[in-house]
Design an enzyme around this catalytic site. Structure first.
Site, PDB file in Angstrom:
ATOM      1  N   TYR A   1      91.414 -78.486 -70.481  1.00  0.00           N
ATOM      2  CA  TYR A   1      90.588 -79.308 -71.375  1.00  0.00           C
ATOM      3  C   TYR A   1      89.537 -78.478 -72.119  1.00  0.00           C
ATOM      4  O   TYR A   1      88.446 -78.954 -72.398  1.00  0.00           O
ATOM      5  CB  TYR A   1      89.918 -80.455 -70.613  1.00  0.00           C
ATOM      6  CG  TYR A   1      90.903 -81.406 -69.984  1.00  0.00           C
ATOM      7  CD1 TYR A   1      91.511 -82.404 -70.742  1.00  0.00           C
ATOM      8  CD2 TYR A   1      91.237 -81.293 -68.642  1.00  0.00           C
ATOM      9  CE1 TYR A   1      92.426 -83.270 -70.172  1.00  0.00           C
ATOM     10  CE2 TYR A   1      92.152 -82.159 -68.057  1.00  0.00           C
ATOM     11  CZ  TYR A   1      92.737 -83.143 -68.834  1.00  0.00           C
ATOM     12  OH  TYR A   1      93.651 -84.013 -68.265  1.00  0.00           O
TER      13      TYR A   1
ATOM     14  N   HIS B   1      81.329 -79.877 -95.724  1.00  0.00           N
ATOM     15  CA  HIS B   1      80.287 -80.579 -94.978  1.00  0.00           C
ATOM     16  C   HIS B   1      80.859 -81.852 -94.341  1.00  0.00           C
ATOM     17  O   HIS B   1      81.510 -82.637 -95.013  1.00  0.00           O
ATOM     18  CB  HIS B   1      79.136 -80.929 -95.929  1.00  0.00           C
ATOM     19  CG  HIS B   1      77.980 -81.560 -95.264  1.00  0.00           C
ATOM     20  ND1 HIS B   1      77.203 -80.901 -94.331  1.00  0.00           N
ATOM     21  CD2 HIS B   1      77.454 -82.796 -95.382  1.00  0.00           C
ATOM     22  CE1 HIS B   1      76.247 -81.711 -93.911  1.00  0.00           C
ATOM     23  NE2 HIS B   1      76.387 -82.872 -94.534  1.00  0.00           N
TER      24      HIS B   1
END
Length: 129
Positions: A121, A20
């Protein structure tokens, strides 16, 4: 033996260690090498696989609560490519930042999956939810 989902044992191992709020980078073929980060290179030939291929494989079993991309992605790619990314990332909050700032986040990642994507990108940092 795994029969469905992600079959690559190195990627399965990496994903099992992303907890997490941890970060995972999915990068195009031109992204710099980061020796301090576990990197799994799955590039074969141009665009096999792509960043979106990896994201599509991740989404069924990997909770993503935030993504980051370089803002240069928007200026270097046409609307068709941008729409394809929006579709694959639907429901994931996505922030764009200058490429230099984007790269400053990379050392905090648990790992990096390098693809053969040729889209400029196309790199994305994903935060596990």
């Amino acid at each position: 033996m795994l029969k469905t989902g992600i079959l690559n044992p190195h990627i399965c191992s990496l994903l099992a260690r992303v907890r997490h709020t941890n970060l995972l980078v999915v990068a195009d073929r031109g992204f710099p090498f980061w020796p301090q980060i576990e990197t799994i290179d799955i590039s074969l030939v141009d665009d096999i696989p792509t960043v979106l291929d990896v994201i599509a494989a991740l989404r069924p079993n990997f909770v993503i609560d935030q993504g980051w991309m370089a803002e240069e992605f928007l200026s270097h790619n046409d609307e068709r490519i941008q729409a394809k990314f929006r579709m694959h990332l639907g429901g994931i909050p996505l922030a764009y930042e200058p490429h230099a700032e984007f790269k400053r986040r990379v050392p905090a990642a648990t790992g990096l999956i390098r693809t053969a994507d040729t889209i400029q990108y196309a790199n994305i940092i994903l935060r596990s939810g």
